[in-house]
Design an enzyme around this catalytic site. Sequence first.
Site, PDB file in Angstrom:
ATOM      1  N   VAL A 105     -11.128   2.636  -3.596  1.00 56.52           N
ATOM      2  CA  VAL A 105     -10.708   2.390  -4.649  1.00 56.52           C
ATOM      3  C   VAL A 105     -11.727   1.289  -5.165  1.00 56.52           C
ATOM      4  O   VAL A 105     -11.696   0.280  -4.436  1.00 56.52           O
ATOM      5  CB  VAL A 105      -9.179   1.891  -4.839  1.00 56.52           C
ATOM      6  CG1 VAL A 105      -8.944   1.091  -6.345  1.00 56.52           C
ATOM      7  CG2 VAL A 105      -8.085   3.038  -4.541  1.00 56.52           C
TER       8      VAL A 105
ATOM      9  N   HIS B  70     -10.187  -5.467  -3.349  1.00 56.74           N
ATOM     10  CA  HIS B  70      -8.497  -5.532  -2.778  1.00 56.74           C
ATOM     11  C   HIS B  70      -8.625  -5.917  -1.301  1.00 56.74           C
ATOM     12  O   HIS B  70      -9.609  -5.453  -0.816  1.00 56.74           O
ATOM     13  CB  HIS B  70      -7.831  -4.149  -2.751  1.00 56.74           C
ATOM     14  CG  HIS B  70      -8.175  -3.092  -2.329  1.00 56.74           C
ATOM     15  ND1 HIS B  70      -9.450  -2.421  -3.317  1.00 56.74           N
ATOM     16  CD2 HIS B  70      -8.140  -2.168  -1.303  1.00 56.74           C
ATOM     17  CE1 HIS B  70     -10.018  -1.362  -2.616  1.00 56.74           C
ATOM     18  NE2 HIS B  70      -9.412  -1.272  -1.465  1.00 56.74           N
TER      19      HIS B  70
ATOM     20  N   ASP C 100       0.753  -1.264   0.007  1.00 54.70           N
ATOM     21  CA  ASP C 100       0.014  -0.068   0.142  1.00 54.70           C
ATOM     22  C   ASP C 100       0.840   1.569  -0.085  1.00 54.70           C
ATOM     23  O   ASP C 100       1.982   1.363   0.793  1.00 54.70           O
ATOM     24  CB  ASP C 100      -1.011  -0.100   1.346  1.00 54.70           C
ATOM     25  CG  ASP C 100      -2.006   0.923   1.014  1.00 54.70           C
ATOM     26  OD1 ASP C 100      -3.401   0.552   1.060  1.00 54.70           O
ATOM     27  OD2 ASP C 100      -1.812   2.301   1.126  1.00 54.70           O
ATOM     28  N   ILE C 101       0.520   2.180  -0.772  1.00 55.86           N
ATOM     29  CA  ILE C 101       1.286   3.428  -1.000  1.00 55.86           C
ATOM     30  C   ILE C 101       1.215   4.232   0.211  1.00 55.86           C
ATOM     31  O   ILE C 101       2.066   5.351   0.716  1.00 55.86           O
ATOM     32  CB  ILE C 101       0.689   4.179  -2.341  1.00 55.86           C
ATOM     33  CG1 ILE C 101       1.690   5.161  -2.685  1.00 55.86           C
ATOM     34  CG2 ILE C 101      -0.485   4.985  -1.851  1.00 55.86           C
ATOM     35  CD1 ILE C 101       1.595   5.708  -3.962  1.00 55.86           C
TER      36      ILE C 101
ATOM     37  N   HIS D  93      -7.054  -6.279   2.090  1.00 55.05           N
ATOM     38  CA  HIS D  93      -5.752  -5.502   2.951  1.00 55.05           C
ATOM     39  C   HIS D  93      -5.170  -6.479   3.440  1.00 55.05           C
ATOM     40  O   HIS D  93      -6.035  -7.384   4.497  1.00 55.05           O
ATOM     41  CB  HIS D  93      -6.462  -4.504   3.630  1.00 55.05           C
ATOM     42  CG  HIS D  93      -6.838  -3.298   3.156  1.00 55.05           C
ATOM     43  ND1 HIS D  93      -6.029  -2.089   2.968  1.00 55.05           N
ATOM     44  CD2 HIS D  93      -8.208  -3.059   2.544  1.00 55.05           C
ATOM     45  CE1 HIS D  93      -7.033  -1.081   2.321  1.00 55.05           C
ATOM     46  NE2 HIS D  93      -8.318  -1.696   2.077  1.00 55.05           N
TER      47      HIS D  93
ATOM     48  N   ASN E 157     -13.246  -3.773   2.307  1.00 51.00           N
ATOM     49  CA  ASN E 157     -14.133  -2.668   2.631  1.00 51.00           C
ATOM     50  C   ASN E 157     -14.939  -2.819   1.335  1.00 51.00           C
ATOM     51  O   ASN E 157     -14.592  -2.800   0.150  1.00 51.00           O
ATOM     52  CB  ASN E 157     -13.516  -1.344   2.521  1.00 51.00           C
ATOM     53  CG  ASN E 157     -12.631  -1.356   3.915  1.00 51.00           C
ATOM     54  OD1 ASN E 157     -12.816  -1.883   5.084  1.00 51.00           O
ATOM     55  ND2 ASN E 157     -11.411  -0.459   3.719  1.00 51.00           N
TER      56      ASN E 157
END
Length: 116
Positions: A98, A102, A32-33, A104, A89
Site C-alpha cells: 500500500v 504506514h 491491520d485487516i 507497522h 516497508n
Amino acid sequence: MTEQDCLFCKIVNGDINADIVFENDSLIAFRDINPKAPTHVLLIPREHIATMNDLEDGHDTLAGELFLTAARIAADEGLADDGYRVVMNCNAAAGQSVFHIHLHLLGGRTMGWPPG
Ligand code: 5GP
Ligand code: ZN
C-alpha cells in the site's frame, strides 16, 4: 496510484471503515485487516506520502510522532515489557503493498530476526 485511488486515504477520509485505535490531527492508527501478530496496528499520516523515499525535511515532526504514538499504543496494548516491533516497508523489494506510508506495530508473539 493517485491519492483518489489510495486505500489508506480512503480510511483517512472515512470512505473505508477501519478499527481505529487512536487518531489526532496528523495521524490515524488502526488494526491491520490481516494481522501478522496478535497485535498488528498500522500508523499512517493523514497526509498522503507514498513511500519513505518521499519524506521531506518538513515531515520530521510527523515522522517522530508516528514512532512516539507507536510506543504509546504498544504500552496501551500491554506490549512494552515483553517487546514489540515497528517496521516501515519501502517499495517492492521490502514488500510494500500500500503506497501510503504506514508504520507497522507488531507484538504479542516472539519474532524472528532477520525478517524474511
Ligand atoms: P505493506 O505490505 O504495504 O507494508 O502493508 C500493508 C498492510 O495493509 C498489510 O499488512 C495489509 O494486511 C494491510 N491492509 C491492506 N488493506 C487493508 C484494509 O483495507 N484495511 C486494513 N485495516 N488493513 C489493510
Ligand atoms: Zn494515501
